[in-house]
Design a protein around this motif. Sequence first.
Motif, mmCIF file in Angstrom:
data_model
loop_
_atom_site.group_PDB
_atom_site.id
_atom_site.type_symbol
_atom_site.label_atom_id
_atom_site.label_comp_id
_atom_site.label_asym_id
_atom_site.label_seq_id
_atom_site.Cartn_x
_atom_site.Cartn_y
_atom_site.Cartn_z
ATOM 1 N N PRO A 166 0.807 -1.230 0.000
ATOM 2 C CA PRO A 166 0.000 0.000 0.000
ATOM 3 C C PRO A 166 0.833 1.269 0.000
ATOM 4 N N ALA A 167 2.021 1.239 0.637
ATOM 5 C CA ALA A 167 2.861 2.440 0.638
ATOM 6 C C ALA A 167 3.265 2.819 -0.780
ATOM 7 N N THR A 168 3.501 1.820 -1.626
ATOM 8 C CA THR A 168 3.839 2.095 -3.020
ATOM 9 C C THR A 168 2.631 2.643 -3.770
ATOM 10 N N LEU A 169 1.453 2.058 -3.511
ATOM 11 C CA LEU A 169 0.240 2.555 -4.157
ATOM 12 C C LEU A 169 -0.023 4.003 -3.776
ATOM 13 N N ALA A 170 0.234 4.334 -2.492
ATOM 14 C CA ALA A 170 0.015 5.710 -2.046
ATOM 15 C C ALA A 170 0.969 6.662 -2.744
ATOM 16 N N ALA A 171 2.222 6.218 -2.942
ATOM 17 C CA ALA A 171 3.203 7.077 -3.617
ATOM 18 C C ALA A 171 2.834 7.303 -5.071
ATOM 19 N N ALA A 172 2.165 6.311 -5.681
ATOM 20 C CA ALA A 172 1.805 6.423 -7.092
ATOM 21 C C ALA A 172 0.407 6.957 -7.309
ATOM 22 N N ALA A 173 -0.362 7.163 -6.224
ATOM 23 C CA ALA A 173 -1.745 7.603 -6.375
ATOM 24 C C ALA A 173 -1.804 8.948 -7.077
ATOM 25 N N PRO A 174 -2.683 9.099 -8.060
ATOM 26 C CA PRO A 174 -2.773 10.393 -8.755
ATOM 27 C C PRO A 174 -3.213 11.492 -7.815
ATOM 28 N N ARG A 175 -2.518 12.582 -7.856
ATOM 29 C CA ARG A 175 -2.873 13.725 -7.022
ATOM 30 C C ARG A 175 -4.047 14.476 -7.637
ATOM 31 N N ALA A 176 -4.847 15.051 -6.781
ATOM 32 C CA ALA A 176 -6.014 15.787 -7.256
ATOM 33 C C ALA A 176 -5.569 16.957 -8.126
ATOM 34 N N ARG A 177 -6.156 17.043 -9.295
ATOM 35 C CA ARG A 177 -5.795 18.134 -10.182
ATOM 36 C C ARG A 177 -6.462 19.419 -9.717
ATOM 37 N N PRO A 178 -5.769 20.543 -9.854
ATOM 38 C CA PRO A 178 -6.407 21.806 -9.500
ATOM 39 C C PRO A 178 -7.546 22.093 -10.466
ATOM 40 N N PRO A 179 -8.510 22.909 -10.049
ATOM 41 C CA PRO A 179 -9.629 23.218 -10.942
ATOM 42 C C PRO A 179 -9.126 23.788 -12.261
ATOM 43 N N ALA A 180 -9.753 23.379 -13.352
ATOM 44 C CA ALA A 180 -9.366 23.882 -14.666
ATOM 45 C C ALA A 180 -9.624 25.381 -14.727
ATOM 46 N N ASN A 181 -8.736 26.087 -15.395
ATOM 47 C CA ASN A 181 -8.910 27.525 -15.507
ATOM 48 C C ASN A 181 -8.250 28.028 -16.781
ATOM 49 N N VAL A 182 -8.437 29.308 -17.025
ATOM 50 C CA VAL A 182 -7.810 29.994 -18.149
ATOM 51 C C VAL A 182 -7.016 31.159 -17.577
ATOM 52 N N VAL A 183 -5.788 31.331 -18.048
ATOM 53 C CA VAL A 183 -4.910 32.382 -17.538
ATOM 54 C C VAL A 183 -4.502 33.292 -18.687
#
Length: 659
Positions: free
Chosen positions: A418-435
């Motif tokens: 599980p420690a490996t799965l946690a390291a590879a877990a996709p991080r939450a993407r920030p809300p989409a925006n336009v800059v």
Amino acid sequence: MVRRIPVVALLVGILLVLAAPPAGAHALVRRSDPPDGALLDQAPRRVTITFTEAPDSSVSVVHVLDSSGRDVAAGKAVPQPGNPLTLVIPMGKVGQGVYTVTWRVVSRADGHVTAGSFSFGVGVSPAGAPTPVVAGSSSPSPSPLAAAGRWALYAGLALMLAAGVVGLVAFGGKAPPGRFVVVSWALAVAGLVIMAVAERNAVGASLARFVHSAAGRALIRQGIGLAVAGLAVLFLALRPGRTSLWALAGAAAGAMLLHAEAGHAAASPRYSWLDIGAQWMHLVAVGIWVGGLVWLLVGTRGREGTERAVAVRRFSTLAGIALIAVAVTGLQRAISEVGWPTDWRRLVDTGFGLTLLIKTAVFVALAALGARNRYVNVPRVGSAPGGISALRRTVGAEVLLAAGILAITGVLTQLTPPATLAAAAPRARPPANVVATGSDFATSVRVRLTVTPGSPGPNHFEARVSDYDTGAPVPATGVQLSFALPGRPDLGTPTLDLSKESTGMWAAHGTVLSMDGRWDVSVLVQESSNAVTVPLTLETRLPAERIRTIPGSNGQPTIYEIDLLGGASLQSYVDPGTAGRNTVHFTFFQGGGSEQPIAAAMATALPPTGAMTELHLIRFDAGHFGANVTLSPGAWRFEIHASTQNQTMYSAYFTERIP
């Protein structure tokens, strides 16, 4: 002195537990460039994938596929210089479209195979990537063949180690029957051969490539260790005694160390020597305890009276010390592979955790039987009738449970911690925006405007106002945004006053972006003594869609297939797709493949200049429309909104770059 050994072992174990770093095992994706789901303006020159542990590039495969399934990578994946965790895949010259990166890698640390995929788009939303065979990151299910091989290897090594240690400690330097030791060595050799066959099948490489891979070299090292153990077995058969028992125990312990270096422990990102050492101590302690049970059954036959009672008591003390070592090193390995107590929910959320709980339950049952032997049966040996029979029955049950633990371990070592799965877990993407960023004509003020989500409708506007030269926040007294959509004077120039969040930061909510397009934004920054205007250009975002691009060839246009609601789809193309006069086609289809009748439709074109225009649609058929349009070089975006007789609404878009 002997009584102090458990205390020393316990103290050493506590230090191991406190120092336990998180372990890695199985090469899962930690991050990639481009990231999964990225929408790029230009094609990347290379793709990089960083894994949770170093992959073996000699037997790992990475493909970059276009929407037709063609591999567009310009070369093989190679390790990034100075960073063995990262593979680099050079890219050839590619155009707009959705690209899927598929990978199948073999861990350099433990030889485990993992596979997965991700997608990115160049000028096209990556939501249109075709569904891959393997999504995300995954590991194959545990192989019964590999589990059987590991069981045989563990059992053979445990019996050889215990033959030496128990012979020295419990039986006064007397060697066990030679044929049993030979069978133990043969069992370990058979296990290693089975493991090699299973590993080669999993890797899918030729024998020559497999032998030269990291996994192949690790198996060869273990084979050398077993060869040395075989010489020790031969030495014991020819010259039984304390010296040969020491040689056998040392050779078996050395083979266990080589195995620990090729397992999960070796994948620890930091202090791998600590995890390998703890894993080796765990294997040695299990071998002495579990293997010793078998030799206790064999060794007490033919011994009577005081000699047998002394041997049983000595083994009981030795088993107690081994039990403490097993528990402490097992806890260290569990913390390393699962996490600290705050992460122990992973024990019930993952296959590894559930398997570990089963192993722990069997271990507790085995320890309970050992305690019964220690405090009930051992004192009765030699002093009460039937004492040795009760001991043998309990030890026999312990041997069966121990065999089960070895089988569970054979499965556990193939699962991803599980420690490996946690390291590879996709991080939450920030809300989409336009800059959008820009500065005033005198280059005195810089504005960075972030619009979230950046699509037509309600949005959150955030403006960061800073000094052009120093980057320091500008102490403005007011900030106002005004908007204009080229080609649509009927929309007017709506404005939005921003509120001060902090020095240099202004924000507000509004619906001023009422339509899709490239908007001209004028930022009025009011200061105490003067005001400046910063012009910006802002292009709205459209919602992600699933789109497949079929590249054109031999004068045929590129075709865009877009998934719609309810299984329907839209097929569009621009003919001929070059600068000048063109016809844009839109054809709607039902889920079964027949044409979908459309009651009403409206289409627009967004040229490189940003002045969106409405297209005059010509109905060719019930669900087929076309529009004549003159196109200039650059990126054009075409949108269509349609409805059926029963008021089902369809919306779709695609972008094509006109040469």
